[in-house]
Design a protein around this motif. Sequence first.
Motif, PDB file in Angstrom:
ATOM      1  N   GLY A   1       1.999   2.152  -3.422  1.00  0.00           N
ATOM      2  CA  GLY A   1       1.130   2.769  -4.179  1.00  0.00           C
ATOM      3  C   GLY A   1       0.052   1.937  -4.598  1.00  0.00           C
ATOM      4  O   GLY A   1      -1.056   2.041  -5.305  1.00  0.00           O
ATOM      5  N   ALA A   2      -0.059   0.540  -4.054  1.00  0.00           N
ATOM      6  CA  ALA A   2      -1.062  -0.335  -4.597  1.00  0.00           C
ATOM      7  C   ALA A   2      -2.336   0.049  -3.575  1.00  0.00           C
ATOM      8  O   ALA A   2      -2.157   0.403  -2.581  1.00  0.00           O
ATOM      9  CB  ALA A   2      -0.587  -1.961  -4.067  1.00  0.00           C
ATOM     10  N   PRO A   3      -3.381  -0.505  -4.364  1.00  0.00           N
ATOM     11  CA  PRO A   3      -4.715  -0.072  -3.551  1.00  0.00           C
ATOM     12  C   PRO A   3      -4.810  -0.969  -2.378  1.00  0.00           C
ATOM     13  O   PRO A   3      -4.262  -2.138  -2.363  1.00  0.00           O
ATOM     14  CB  PRO A   3      -5.633  -0.324  -4.325  1.00  0.00           C
ATOM     15  CG  PRO A   3      -5.135  -1.294  -5.297  1.00  0.00           C
ATOM     16  CD  PRO A   3      -3.655  -1.107  -5.485  1.00  0.00           C
ATOM     17  N   TYR A   4      -5.581  -0.628  -1.201  1.00  0.00           N
ATOM     18  CA  TYR A   4      -5.538  -1.298  -0.060  1.00  0.00           C
ATOM     19  C   TYR A   4      -6.446  -2.590  -0.491  1.00  0.00           C
ATOM     20  O   TYR A   4      -7.480  -2.423  -0.713  1.00  0.00           O
ATOM     21  CB  TYR A   4      -6.109  -0.428   1.034  1.00  0.00           C
ATOM     22  CG  TYR A   4      -6.180  -1.203   2.383  1.00  0.00           C
ATOM     23  CD1 TYR A   4      -5.249  -1.403   3.218  1.00  0.00           C
ATOM     24  CD2 TYR A   4      -7.488  -2.128   2.845  1.00  0.00           C
ATOM     25  CE1 TYR A   4      -5.348  -2.067   4.425  1.00  0.00           C
ATOM     26  CE2 TYR A   4      -7.527  -2.613   4.021  1.00  0.00           C
ATOM     27  CZ  TYR A   4      -6.364  -2.796   4.805  1.00  0.00           C
ATOM     28  OH  TYR A   4      -6.642  -3.457   5.808  1.00  0.00           O
ATOM     29  N   PRO A   5      -5.881  -3.969  -0.011  1.00  0.00           N
ATOM     30  CA  PRO A   5      -6.934  -4.985  -0.401  1.00  0.00           C
ATOM     31  C   PRO A   5      -8.027  -4.924   0.272  1.00  0.00           C
ATOM     32  O   PRO A   5      -8.022  -4.721   1.832  1.00  0.00           O
ATOM     33  CB  PRO A   5      -5.958  -6.151  -0.309  1.00  0.00           C
ATOM     34  CG  PRO A   5      -4.762  -5.847   0.966  1.00  0.00           C
ATOM     35  CD  PRO A   5      -4.661  -4.236   0.519  1.00  0.00           C
ATOM     36  N   LYS A   6      -9.206  -5.221  -0.142  1.00  0.00           N
ATOM     37  CA  LYS A   6     -10.508  -5.463   0.517  1.00  0.00           C
ATOM     38  C   LYS A   6     -10.523  -6.710   1.600  1.00  0.00           C
ATOM     39  O   LYS A   6     -11.072  -6.806   2.265  1.00  0.00           O
ATOM     40  CB  LYS A   6     -11.592  -5.472  -0.268  1.00  0.00           C
ATOM     41  CG  LYS A   6     -11.700  -4.227  -1.166  1.00  0.00           C
ATOM     42  CD  LYS A   6     -12.838  -4.144  -2.172  1.00  0.00           C
ATOM     43  CE  LYS A   6     -12.958  -2.936  -2.895  1.00  0.00           C
ATOM     44  NZ  LYS A   6     -14.194  -2.977  -3.840  1.00  0.00           N
TER      45      LYS A   6
ATOM     46  N   VAL B   1       0.761  -1.263   0.156  1.00  0.00           N
ATOM     47  CA  VAL B   1       0.114  -0.061   0.067  1.00  0.00           C
ATOM     48  C   VAL B   1       0.883   1.572   0.013  1.00  0.00           C
ATOM     49  O   VAL B   1       0.625   2.367  -0.585  1.00  0.00           O
ATOM     50  CB  VAL B   1      -0.961   0.110   1.257  1.00  0.00           C
ATOM     51  CG1 VAL B   1      -1.637   1.342   1.268  1.00  0.00           C
ATOM     52  CG2 VAL B   1      -2.001  -1.161   1.262  1.00  0.00           C
ATOM     53  N   CYS B   2       1.879   1.040   0.842  1.00  0.00           N
ATOM     54  CA  CYS B   2       2.779   2.532   0.711  1.00  0.00           C
ATOM     55  C   CYS B   2       3.597   2.628  -0.384  1.00  0.00           C
ATOM     56  O   CYS B   2       3.866   3.759  -0.827  1.00  0.00           O
ATOM     57  CB  CYS B   2       3.939   2.251   1.926  1.00  0.00           C
ATOM     58  SG  CYS B   2       3.195   2.195   3.498  1.00  0.00           S
TER      59      CYS B   2
END
Length: 317
Positions: A58-63, A55-56
């Motif tokens: 740049g990836a989206p936070y996984p649901k 996430v840090c």
Amino acid sequence: MNLNNPELIKALDAIPTLRHAEAQLEAVTKLARGLSLVTPDEVRNAAVADMVRAVCDGAPYPKDAGERAQKAFEDAQAPYSEALAVLTAKRELEAHVKRLRIDENELALEALGESLADVLSQTRGVLPDLGSARTAEAAIAAGDKAAAAWRTLTALVARLRDVRAAQNDLLFSPRDSTNDHLHDDRRRTVKRLHDEGIGEVAGFRADNVPAEFLAVMQSRRYTVPYLVWLATIGTAHVPLTWEEIEEEAAMREAETAHDDNGPLVDLSPIVVPIPAAPEAKTYSHSRPAQLDYSAPAPPPIKPNAKPGDPAPLTYTY
């Protein structure tokens, strides 16, 4: 214990329960190779850290972050439990094997006694070929048979050294931990007696052993002449317990004890009659006691002794 000592290994093989425990330990040790105790919490935390790092970056936070962390935790439980069980079994079996080597050591010491008897029997077998030679040079000069006998005895000295080293290990290997100070003190006392030479031959007395061989007993630096002497006297043995060493020491002290007090004296109480008091001595200058001066004076005392020089006192001589 020095488990590289072949005589010790042979002696320990005489303990059936030890052989079984060592086989179990070997099997469990194979299972334990490559295992590591990574807890499920550590695996879950590592999975969470990977997601946070992504996430840090740049990836989206996984649901499904919670589900993925929980799955990592659950998947790690079985491997962790297996590793914990195997490593715990390995640790306990190692302690069990060590206890058996100490607690069941009498069987091993009996086997050591048989090894010692074999060494001495082989020694006596080559003595006729050795003759009177007691050094390597003398054996070489005496001919091929004596030289071959010397080589055989040199190998037997190495075996004797291993037997006595195994004897020391089996008798005095300390336990893992103990708060029994009396046991520890006794162990040190018996070890000191053993180092003085008790435990090499039965009926040991220092004044009955040649000085050069007494030095060998106490230093454990065995030689061919000592081995020949040991095989000749026929009293070499392996003590099985501390009690045997203590009994040998007690017998030695009893034989060399001396009574410096002479014959026994009867000191039981006796009744001594009180002698009659001697007659009081009165002299010409003696006067009777007058307790009441209002009454007439008592008559003079009739003297029964004459004054003279007193007997000299011993401290004025």
